[in-house]
Design a protein around this motif. Sequence first.
Motif, short mmCIF file in Angstrom:
data_model
loop_
_atom_site.label_atom_id
_atom_site.label_comp_id
_atom_site.label_asym_id
_atom_site.label_seq_id
_atom_site.Cartn_x
_atom_site.Cartn_y
_atom_site.Cartn_z
N ALA A 13 0.69 -0.89 0.48
CA ALA A 13 0.08 0.03 0.05
C ALA A 13 0.91 1.16 -0.02
N GLU A 31 0.75 6.06 6.89
CA GLU A 31 -0.12 5.95 5.31
C GLU A 31 -0.74 5.26 5.00
N GLN A 32 0.37 4.03 5.10
CA GLN A 32 0.33 2.14 4.43
C GLN A 32 -1.02 1.89 5.50
N ARG A 60 -4.29 3.50 4.07
CA ARG A 60 -4.48 2.84 3.10
C ARG A 60 -5.00 1.17 2.86
N ARG A 69 -8.57 0.35 1.63
CA ARG A 69 -9.05 -0.22 0.37
C ARG A 69 -8.85 -1.93 0.45
#
Length: 201
Positions: A10, A138-139, A142, A146
């Motif tokens: 991600a 951030e990963q 996501r 996602r």
Amino acid sequence: MVVGLTGGVASGKTTVSEILQEEGAYLIDADMIARQLVEPHSATWYEIRKAFGDDILDENGSLRRKKLAARVFSDPDERKILNQILHPQIRREIQNRLKEIAEKDPRAIVIVDAALLVETGDYREMDKVIVIASSPQEQIERLKQRDGMEEEQARNVLASQMPLEEKRKVADFIICNEGSLEETRKRTREVFRELKKIAPC
């Protein structure tokens, strides 16, 4: 010229690879190859079914990818088994596609998008390596958005991967993907211009 593209889960590899394609690069996507290899009743599908059991299959016989991912990201031994099944076949298919592209377009810049490029040592076979950098938080965000992961599962996925700093050590180019899409696009285009300058004529 063959260019490896990698980064953490991600981190934005798909976004960057799409921009590179828009700029004129060819793309070989290792994850897409893996999806094709595990289609129901293929040889690889049978190997995975034998190793992990029927509970990773849905009613149509397709792999429950999220369920399998949850297992392998929480169990290093199972992750090793899956990689031993998939990686040699993915590698073989990448080589086949590189050969096809080279015959068609000897001056091509080919992007090999592979999450485990560094872990497997395949980065050594690339002419250049691009690493996508993104912060762990951030990963995680996501992955939650996602893939619908819970926070703990997302953290387990990150913990199972090679630290980004290790990947940075082998990078010829680093693209930071924490700002806006336009910032990522601008940096990616800069990298592609550099690649065109050094690509063999």
